[in-house]
Every structure is written in C-alpha cells, then in structure tokens.
Design a protein around this motif. Structure first.
Motif, PDB file in Angstrom:
ATOM      1  N   PRO A 286       0.846  -1.210   0.000  1.00 22.84           N
ATOM      2  CA  PRO A 286       0.000   0.000   0.000  1.00 22.84           C
ATOM      3  C   PRO A 286       0.877   1.254   0.000  1.00 22.84           C
ATOM      4  O   PRO A 286       1.953   1.261   0.598  1.00 22.84           O
ATOM      5  CB  PRO A 286      -0.781  -0.100   1.314  1.00 22.84           C
TER       6      PRO A 286
ATOM      7  N   GLU B 286      -0.276   4.350   0.949  1.00 22.38           N
ATOM      8  CA  GLU B 286      -0.812   5.344   1.872  1.00 22.38           C
ATOM      9  C   GLU B 286       0.205   5.731   2.938  1.00 22.38           C
ATOM     10  O   GLU B 286       0.860   4.875   3.531  1.00 22.38           O
ATOM     11  CB  GLU B 286      -2.081   4.800   2.540  1.00 22.38           C
TER      12      GLU B 286
ATOM     13  N   THR C   1      -3.965   9.136  -5.766  1.00 21.48           N
ATOM     14  CA  THR C   1      -5.270   8.716  -5.233  1.00 21.48           C
ATOM     15  C   THR C   1      -5.101   7.795  -4.020  1.00 21.48           C
ATOM     16  O   THR C   1      -6.033   7.581  -3.263  1.00 21.48           O
ATOM     17  CB  THR C   1      -6.126   7.974  -6.293  1.00 21.48           C
ATOM     18  N   ARG C   2      -3.885   7.253  -3.851  1.00 24.61           N
ATOM     19  CA  ARG C   2      -3.655   6.332  -2.717  1.00 24.61           C
ATOM     20  C   ARG C   2      -3.167   7.054  -1.458  1.00 24.61           C
ATOM     21  O   ARG C   2      -2.751   6.437  -0.500  1.00 24.61           O
ATOM     22  CB  ARG C   2      -2.641   5.260  -3.125  1.00 24.61           C
TER      23      ARG C   2
END
Ligand code: IMP
Ligand code: MG
Length: 185
Positions: free
Chosen positions: A87, A89, A115-116
């Motif tokens: 991920p 983020e 967008t992450r």
C-alpha cells in the motif's frame, strides 16, 4: 552490439558520477523520513540498482510497470502492466525512472499514485527530454537534459535490446531500419 551505436552521449563514468550526486541529495533530503523508492520497470532498473548502492539511509523498494511505447514513437496510451505490491498510503514515495520524454507515463503513474494518499510523492529521472514534453511534470531530481534523440543503454531499449549497455548512446540509423515492427515497453 556496440557496433550498432553511432555515438556515446554519456559514458559509464559520467553516469556513475551523476548517480552518486543524486544519491547524496536524496540521502540528505530523506534523512529521518521513511523513504519508499518506486522503480518503474523495465528501464529504471540499472539506475535504481546504482542509486541504491549510494543512498545511505534506510529505505524500502517497490516496483511498477507501465507501457506506452511502439517502436520509437509514443502511442500516447499508457497502461499499467504491474502494480505496487505494498500500500502507498502515508509513505514518502520517490519514483525512479530512466527518462521523461512526453511525460505521459509519469503523469499517468503520478495521478494514480496520488489517489492512494502517499505522504509525499517525488520524481527522480536520469534523463530529461524536455523539448518533447506534452504533460507538465516536475522532476525533483534529474541527471542530464538531452536533445530530441532516441537513446539506448543503461536500461533504455530499442525493441527490448541494448538495456545492458553501461553507457547511453544513439543507435545507427541502419539499426532502426532493420528492426522495425516489434513493440517496446
Ligand atoms: P513518456 O511517457 O513519453 O515520457 O515516455 C516514457 C518512457 O518511454 C520512458 O520511461 C522510456 O521507457 C521510454 N522512452 C522515452 N524516450 C526514450 C528513448 O529515447 N529511448 C528509449 N526509451 C525511451
Ligand atoms: Mg521508462
């Protein structure tokens, strides 16, 4: 293979010197921050590998692959062919690319990664062919500006060949004529 090269534009020594400089800047800028390097396959591999040897802070690496190329002309259509494994983020992402040409590939990758919700997103590219730019891309770390010529070596290919040259050069025009019709990535 070297017989196909008309001119060497950056020697192995010039490239290695530049890579050490860039690695030094990156190490300073990301000291005490958690850095994740996102390498863009396949062209970014030799550059990534050399950068890693000289960045002296803890980091993690991940890979992404996008394709947009047909022979020496960009088709304009970019698609992901491999995504990050981890991920994104809250990570400090640094994208490592061989060359920014029209900027379409990085525009696509950056829009997608943003967008992450990473903590930060920066770009490191060895070569900048800025005269061909279509998309507005901010390159935070770059090695050399180059003219509007198709180059090979140090990760960059023509029909998948020449990526393993330790220098960057321009192909002889007879090589282009012989090998038409196969797609690059
Ligand atoms: P862009 O989307 O037009 O910026 O092109 C990006 C990708 O096209 C780069 O990451 C390279 O893989 C490839 N590319 C662009 N210019 C060259 C070149 O001169 N030689 C080899 N590959 C290139
Ligand atoms: Mg590339």
């Amino acid at each position: 293979m070297n017989d196909d090269i008309a001119e060497i534009i950056f020697s192995e020594e010039q490239i290695q010197k530049k890579v050490r400089e860039l690695a030094g800047k990156i190490s300073n800028d990301y000291r005490n921050k958690q850095l994740t390097i996102v390498s863009v396959l396949k062209g970014g591999i030799p550059f990534l590998s050399d950068l890693l040897k000289h960045i002296d802070i803890p980091l993690s690496i991940d890979f992404i692959a996008a394709a947009s190329y047909k022979n020496t002309e960009s088709s304009g259509i970019v698609r992901f062919i491999m995504d990050l494994r981890e991920p994104a983020e809250n990570k400090n992402l640094l994208i490592v690319e061989d060359i920014v040409d029209t900027g379409r590939t990085l525009d696509y990758i950056c829009k997608n990664l943003k967008t992450r919700k990473p903590k930060s997103l920066k770009i490191c590219a060895l070569l900048d062919k800025s005269s061909r730019r279509i998309k507005n891309i901010k390159i935070d770390y770059f090695g050399f500006e180059i003219p509007d010529k198709f180059v090979v070596g140090y990760g960059m290919d023509y029909n998948e060949l020449y990526r393993n040259l330790p220098y960057i050069g321009i192909l002889k025009s007879k090589v282009f004529r012989q090998k038409k019709g196969v797609n690059c990535s």
